[in-house]
Each structure stands twice: as structure tokens, then as C-alpha cells.
Design a protein around this motif. Structure first.
Motif, PDB file in Angstrom:
ATOM      1  N   LEU A 125       0.845  -1.181   0.000  1.00  0.00           N
ATOM      2  CA  LEU A 125       0.000   0.000   0.000  1.00  0.00           C
ATOM      3  C   LEU A 125       0.886   1.239   0.000  1.00  0.00           C
ATOM      4  N   ALA A 126       0.640   2.139  -0.927  1.00  0.00           N
ATOM      5  CA  ALA A 126       1.467   3.326  -1.044  1.00  0.00           C
ATOM      6  C   ALA A 126       1.101   4.331   0.038  1.00  0.00           C
ATOM      7  N   LYS A 127       2.087   4.707   0.847  1.00  0.00           N
ATOM      8  CA  LYS A 127       1.877   5.720   1.874  1.00  0.00           C
ATOM      9  C   LYS A 127       2.128   7.077   1.245  1.00  0.00           C
ATOM     10  N   THR A 128       1.307   8.051   1.634  1.00  0.00           N
ATOM     11  CA  THR A 128       1.447   9.392   1.065  1.00  0.00           C
ATOM     12  C   THR A 128       1.892  10.382   2.118  1.00  0.00           C
ATOM     13  N   THR A 129       2.635  11.376   1.682  1.00  0.00           N
ATOM     14  CA  THR A 129       3.081  12.454   2.554  1.00  0.00           C
ATOM     15  C   THR A 129       2.772  13.775   1.888  1.00  0.00           C
ATOM     16  N   GLN A 130       2.054  14.631   2.628  1.00  0.00           N
ATOM     17  CA  GLN A 130       1.699  15.956   2.131  1.00  0.00           C
ATOM     18  C   GLN A 130       2.050  16.979   3.192  1.00  0.00           C
ATOM     19  N   PRO A 131       2.244  18.243   2.801  1.00  0.00           N
ATOM     20  CA  PRO A 131       2.417  19.275   3.828  1.00  0.00           C
ATOM     21  C   PRO A 131       1.137  19.389   4.647  1.00  0.00           C
ATOM     22  N   ILE A 132       1.282  19.674   5.910  1.00  0.00           N
ATOM     23  CA  ILE A 132       0.113  19.760   6.793  1.00  0.00           C
ATOM     24  C   ILE A 132      -0.720  20.982   6.468  1.00  0.00           C
ATOM     25  N   SER A 133      -0.054  22.080   6.145  1.00  0.00           N
ATOM     26  CA  SER A 133      -0.803  23.302   5.855  1.00  0.00           C
ATOM     27  C   SER A 133      -0.047  24.174   4.866  1.00  0.00           C
ATOM     28  N   MET A 134      -0.824  25.021   4.197  1.00  0.00           N
ATOM     29  CA  MET A 134      -0.254  26.005   3.274  1.00  0.00           C
ATOM     30  C   MET A 134      -1.113  27.255   3.317  1.00  0.00           C
ATOM     31  N   ASP A 135      -0.477  28.390   3.133  1.00  0.00           N
ATOM     32  CA  ASP A 135      -1.201  29.656   3.029  1.00  0.00           C
ATOM     33  C   ASP A 135      -0.977  30.247   1.640  1.00  0.00           C
ATOM     34  N   SER A 136      -1.992  30.935   1.144  1.00  0.00           N
ATOM     35  CA  SER A 136      -1.860  31.596  -0.136  1.00  0.00           C
ATOM     36  C   SER A 136      -2.735  32.844  -0.128  1.00  0.00           C
ATOM     37  N   TYR A 137      -2.644  33.622  -1.204  1.00  0.00           N
ATOM     38  CA  TYR A 137      -3.465  34.814  -1.347  1.00  0.00           C
ATOM     39  C   TYR A 137      -4.326  34.668  -2.593  1.00  0.00           C
ATOM     40  N   GLU A 138      -5.421  35.370  -2.567  1.00  0.00           N
ATOM     41  CA  GLU A 138      -6.335  35.323  -3.709  1.00  0.00           C
ATOM     42  C   GLU A 138      -5.600  35.645  -5.001  1.00  0.00           C
ATOM     43  N   GLY A 139      -5.946  34.928  -6.040  1.00  0.00           N
ATOM     44  CA  GLY A 139      -5.366  35.185  -7.351  1.00  0.00           C
ATOM     45  C   GLY A 139      -4.076  34.452  -7.632  1.00  0.00           C
ATOM     46  N   GLN A 140      -3.476  33.866  -6.602  1.00  0.00           N
ATOM     47  CA  GLN A 140      -2.220  33.152  -6.807  1.00  0.00           C
ATOM     48  C   GLN A 140      -2.473  31.723  -7.279  1.00  0.00           C
TER      49      GLN A 140
ATOM     50  N   LEU B  78      -0.723  18.803  -7.232  1.00  0.00           N
ATOM     51  CA  LEU B  78      -2.026  19.385  -7.551  1.00  0.00           C
ATOM     52  C   LEU B  78      -1.840  20.875  -7.731  1.00  0.00           C
ATOM     53  N   SER B  79      -2.260  21.404  -8.846  1.00  0.00           N
ATOM     54  CA  SER B  79      -2.110  22.822  -9.119  1.00  0.00           C
ATOM     55  C   SER B  79      -3.478  23.475  -9.229  1.00  0.00           C
ATOM     56  N   LEU B  80      -3.705  24.477  -8.394  1.00  0.00           N
ATOM     57  CA  LEU B  80      -4.960  25.236  -8.405  1.00  0.00           C
ATOM     58  C   LEU B  80      -4.666  26.632  -8.942  1.00  0.00           C
ATOM     59  N   PRO B  81      -5.182  26.962 -10.117  1.00  0.00           N
ATOM     60  CA  PRO B  81      -4.872  28.263 -10.702  1.00  0.00           C
ATOM     61  C   PRO B  81      -5.707  29.379 -10.081  1.00  0.00           C
ATOM     62  N   ARG B  82      -5.126  30.496  -9.795  1.00  0.00           N
ATOM     63  CA  ARG B  82      -5.837  31.696  -9.355  1.00  0.00           C
ATOM     64  C   ARG B  82      -6.857  31.367  -8.255  1.00  0.00           C
ATOM     65  N   VAL B  83      -6.361  30.988  -7.111  1.00  0.00           N
ATOM     66  CA  VAL B  83      -7.264  30.587  -6.032  1.00  0.00           C
ATOM     67  C   VAL B  83      -8.081  31.770  -5.524  1.00  0.00           C
ATOM     68  N   SER B  84      -9.237  31.430  -4.970  1.00  0.00           N
ATOM     69  CA  SER B  84     -10.096  32.420  -4.325  1.00  0.00           C
ATOM     70  C   SER B  84     -10.318  31.982  -2.878  1.00  0.00           C
ATOM     71  N   LEU B  85     -10.987  32.856  -2.119  1.00  0.00           N
ATOM     72  CA  LEU B  85     -11.234  32.548  -0.707  1.00  0.00           C
ATOM     73  C   LEU B  85     -11.991  31.230  -0.555  1.00  0.00           C
ATOM     74  N   SER B  86     -12.833  30.927  -1.516  1.00  0.00           N
ATOM     75  CA  SER B  86     -13.655  29.712  -1.442  1.00  0.00           C
ATOM     76  C   SER B  86     -12.851  28.436  -1.680  1.00  0.00           C
ATOM     77  N   ASP B  87     -11.610  28.559  -2.025  1.00  0.00           N
ATOM     78  CA  ASP B  87     -10.739  27.376  -2.183  1.00  0.00           C
ATOM     79  C   ASP B  87     -10.107  26.969  -0.861  1.00  0.00           C
ATOM     80  N   THR B  88     -10.367  27.719   0.188  1.00  0.00           N
ATOM     81  CA  THR B  88      -9.895  27.343   1.521  1.00  0.00           C
ATOM     82  C   THR B  88     -10.547  26.027   1.916  1.00  0.00           C
ATOM     83  N   ALA B  89      -9.726  25.004   2.119  1.00  0.00           N
ATOM     84  CA  ALA B  89     -10.242  23.658   2.352  1.00  0.00           C
ATOM     85  C   ALA B  89      -9.072  22.752   2.694  1.00  0.00           C
ATOM     86  N   VAL B  90      -9.400  21.490   2.965  1.00  0.00           N
ATOM     87  CA  VAL B  90      -8.368  20.469   3.136  1.00  0.00           C
ATOM     88  C   VAL B  90      -8.314  19.652   1.850  1.00  0.00           C
TER      89      VAL B  90
END
Lengths: 114, 107
Positions: B1-16, B73-85
Motif C-alpha cells: 500500500l502506497a503511503k502518502t506524505t503531504q504538507p500539513i498546511s499552506m497559506d496563499s493569497y487570492e489570485g495566486q 495538484l495545481s490550483l490556478p488563481r485561487v479564491s477565498l472559497s478554495d480554503t479547504a483540506v
């Protein structure tokens, strides 16, 4: 709407009560799942059913009893729960029971055990 | 079974543009890589899935290098509504979600 419904959406129960959570999927899927999510914690997979047969039980205490009468319905029977069982219980379904099959989640049942 | 590792958290600004990387060194030949998004008090929602190279849909892009030991995973031009896990799942039969990456988008 994901095609997966759960009832009730909220439930408060005492430790001596018996209650049941219901999940129904209208997607024609063959696999159904129960997950538990406690506050600020990752999703915990509880049970997996594929073609009505339980294929996975992740060491879940016996006070949680699943039932899958057909591929469209899944129940979670609760009895003599503990306060630490308070959590969001999520049901999901997928065409098959593999990771590459997209899982569709219901809105969840928010359970509070007093 | 493949174990995955991701950063626990990230911060960004709208439009980035936001890139979240998942490491899965033990990925098997027939494993797919699937990403889900979860808002508070809701069930996870499928975002994108891939096997190799690049996949793009109306929501995101998924980049997978040739060795498949990681994915982004690449999210283009994020908005406030992209705040999620955001969760990365890898495997064939293992439905377990890891801790995911908590993305916070700021104004």
C-alpha cells in the motif's frame, strides 16, 4: 447534491440510547462506505461494503453495527456509545471498491453523545 | 500500500497559483493518484485523478513525473472559497484518507 443522502443530519443521543444512521445512494453504485471524522482529525475509514458484502472492518468497536440490505442502502446502528464517539459520520459510494473509482460523499450526520 | 506524505498546511493569497505536492515513493504499477477537496462539516469532493504525465480539468491540473513517486495538484488563481483540506490518495484498494493539506487562502 452528490446523489448520496444521509439521515438524520444531526443527532443527539445518550450513552444508553440505540439509534441508526441511514445512507442512500441514487447512483447505481456497488460499493458503500462509512467514515468517521472527529474534530480536527483526518477521516477514518470504518466499513466497506461491495455488492452488499462487508469487505473491510477497520477494528471498529462492536457498539457500531453496519447493515447493508442492498447496494443502495447502508445503515449504521449505534448502541451504548461513548462521548468520544461524537463526530461527523460520512457515508460514501463508488462504482467499485477501488481507489480509482471516484467516491461520492453524503452530507454527513453530526452526532453528539452525551 | 502506497503511503502518502503531504504538507500539513499552506497559506496563499487570492489570485495566486497554489501547488500542493504529495510524495508516494512506494506507488505500485497499477496505482492511480486521486485528489479530493473537503470543506468544513462536509464530505470530501473529487477534484482530479491521474496515472502519469499531466491531467487537467476545469478545476485543477495534476502533474505526475515519470517516476510517479510524487504528484502535484495545481490550483490556478485561487479564491477565498478554495480554503479547504486537500487529500491525496494513492493505491488500488486502500480507501484511507491521510491528514491532508489544509489550504488557507487570504484576501
Amino acid at each position: 447534491e452528490t446523489g448520496v443522502t444521509q439521515t438524520p443530519r444531526h443527532l443527539v443521543m445518550g450513552m444508553t440510547n440505540k439509534k441508526s444512521l441511514k445512507c442512500e445512494q441514487h447512483l447505481g453504485h456497488n460499493a458503500m462506505y462509512w467514515y468517521k471524522q472527529s474534530a480536527k482529525k483526518p477521516l477514518e475509514l470504518m466499513f466497506v461494503y461491495n455488492f452488499k458484502e462487508q469487505t473491510e472492518n477497520n477494528s471498529v468497536p462492536s457498539r457500531f453495527s453496519p447493515e447493508c440490505p442492498n447496494s443502495s442502502h447502508l445503515f449504521l446502528h449505534l448502541h451504548t456509545l461513548q462521548p468520544e464517539d461524537s463526530a461527523l459520520y460520512l457515508c460514501a459510494s463508488s462504482q467499485g471498491a477501488t481507489v480509482q473509482e471516484t467516491q461520492y460523499f453524503g452530507p454527513g450526520t453530526r452526532l453528539l453523545v452525551l | 500500500l502506497a503511503k502518502t506524505t503531504q504538507p500539513i498546511s499552506m497559506d496563499s493569497y487570492e489570485g495566486q497559483e497554489v501547488n500542493i505536492t504529495c510524495s508516494h515513493n512506494n506507488i505500485a504499477t497499477n496505482d492511480y493518484i486521486t485528489w479530493y477537496q473537503q470543506f468544513p462539516s462536509q464530505g470530501p469532493r473529487f477534484i482530479i485523478q491521474g496515472y502519469k504525465t499531466k491531467v487537467t480539468n476545469e478545476v485543477a491540473s495534476l502533474f505526475i513525473p515519470a517516476d510517479r513517486k510524487s504528484s502535484t495538484l495545481s490550483l490556478p488563481r485561487v479564491s477565498l472559497s478554495d480554503t479547504a483540506v486537500y487529500y491525496c490518495l494513492v493505491g488500488n484498494n486502500d480507501m484511507r484518507f491521510g491528514a491532508g493539506t489544509r489550504l488557507t487562502v487570504k484576501p
